[in-house]
Write a protein that holds these residues in place. Structure first.
Motif, PDB file in Angstrom:
ATOM      1  N   ASP A  43       0.846  -1.187   0.000  1.00  0.00           N
ATOM      2  CA  ASP A  43       0.000   0.000   0.000  1.00  0.00           C
ATOM      3  C   ASP A  43       0.882   1.239   0.000  1.00  0.00           C
ATOM      4  OD1 ASP A  43      -2.426   1.315  -0.083  1.00  0.00           O
ATOM      5  OD2 ASP A  43      -3.067   0.708   1.920  1.00  0.00           O
ATOM      6  N   SER A  44       0.244   2.392  -0.127  1.00  0.00           N
ATOM      7  CA  SER A  44       0.913   3.682   0.027  1.00  0.00           C
ATOM      8  C   SER A  44      -0.158   4.678   0.436  1.00  0.00           C
ATOM      9  CB  SER A  44       1.602   4.122  -1.269  1.00  0.00           C
ATOM     10  OG  SER A  44       0.656   4.593  -2.199  1.00  0.00           O
ATOM     11  N   GLU A  45       0.269   5.871   0.799  1.00  0.00           N
ATOM     12  CA  GLU A  45      -0.690   6.910   1.218  1.00  0.00           C
ATOM     13  C   GLU A  45      -1.754   7.149   0.160  1.00  0.00           C
ATOM     14  OE1 GLU A  45      -1.089   8.615   4.158  1.00  0.00           O
ATOM     15  OE2 GLU A  45       0.435   7.251   4.943  1.00  0.00           O
ATOM     16  N   SER A  46      -1.353   7.097  -1.106  1.00  0.00           N
ATOM     17  CA  SER A  46      -2.298   7.368  -2.194  1.00  0.00           C
ATOM     18  C   SER A  46      -2.886   6.088  -2.788  1.00  0.00           C
ATOM     19  CB  SER A  46      -1.594   8.177  -3.286  1.00  0.00           C
ATOM     20  OG  SER A  46      -0.459   7.479  -3.741  1.00  0.00           O
ATOM     21  N   GLY A  47      -2.602   4.940  -2.153  1.00  0.00           N
ATOM     22  CA  GLY A  47      -3.069   3.657  -2.678  1.00  0.00           C
ATOM     23  C   GLY A  47      -2.094   3.111  -3.702  1.00  0.00           C
ATOM     24  N   ASP A  49      -1.693   0.892  -7.543  1.00  0.00           N
ATOM     25  CA  ASP A  49      -2.422   0.481  -8.740  1.00  0.00           C
ATOM     26  C   ASP A  49      -1.884  -0.850  -9.247  1.00  0.00           C
ATOM     27  OD1 ASP A  49      -0.075   1.035 -10.212  1.00  0.00           O
ATOM     28  OD2 ASP A  49      -0.751   3.054 -10.722  1.00  0.00           O
ATOM     29  N   SER A  80      -3.233  -4.848  -3.272  1.00  0.00           N
ATOM     30  CA  SER A  80      -3.542  -3.866  -2.242  1.00  0.00           C
ATOM     31  C   SER A  80      -4.376  -4.560  -1.174  1.00  0.00           C
ATOM     32  CB  SER A  80      -4.338  -2.730  -2.878  1.00  0.00           C
ATOM     33  OG  SER A  80      -5.045  -2.025  -1.892  1.00  0.00           O
TER      34      SER A  80
END
Length: 156
Positions: A43-47, A49, A80
């Motif tokens: 994951d990341s702060e912005s999601g 892809d 994700s």
């Protein structure tokens, strides 16, 4: 064996996700039916892809082929954790403050083992959530070691 596999995979994938400014959320190695699955959640702060999942999968697959820590056939899945992301580490709880969560406990607290509400505080030892019962708000403190599972909860 599955614990050892997840530890090896964590050592292999951690530098890959860090290089891509991503976060390693969870790794599981499970048998479902006749098939084994190695699942890596990022994951990341912005999601994340599908392209990022593909890159991590490709790079991890190369490392796994080099080391060959898993002797039988398995499916590698990189994805994700989704909207209802599991809370596994203390840092996950800290990041989830102010968000809606679903928590299961190992033993009853106030005669309940399932809690859903807003995570209002976490100090490393106690998880504090505020639940709404009809129009009343109730604050519940759950000892961290009694949390069996926790995840973000989507509220409608």
């Amino acid at each position: 064996m599955s614990k050892k596999v997840t530890e090896i995979v964590e050592q292999l994938v951690q530098p890959i996700v860090e290089q891509m400014n991503l976060e390693l959320v969870h790794i599981e190695y499970v048998k479902e039916g006749k098939n084994w699955f190695l699942r890596v959640f990022i994951d990341s702060e912005s999601g994340v892809d599908i392209e990022e999942c593909g890159i991590v999968s490709e790079r991890l697959s190369e490392k796994l082929d080099e080391l060959d820590p898993i002797t039988h056939n398995y499916f590698l899945e990189v994805s994700s954790p989704g909207a209802e992301r599991p809370l596994k580490k203390e840092a996950d709880f800290t990041k989830a403050i102010g968000k809606n969560v679903h928590i299961k406990t190992y033993e009853p607290i106030d005669d309940e083992k399932l809690f859903e509400g807003v995570l209002t505080d976490f100090n490393g030892e106690v998880v504090t959530i505020t639940i709404t019962i009809k129009t009343r708000k109730k604050t519940i403190q759950i000892p961290y070691e009694k949390v069996a599972s926790a995840r973000l909860a989507v509220s409608f």
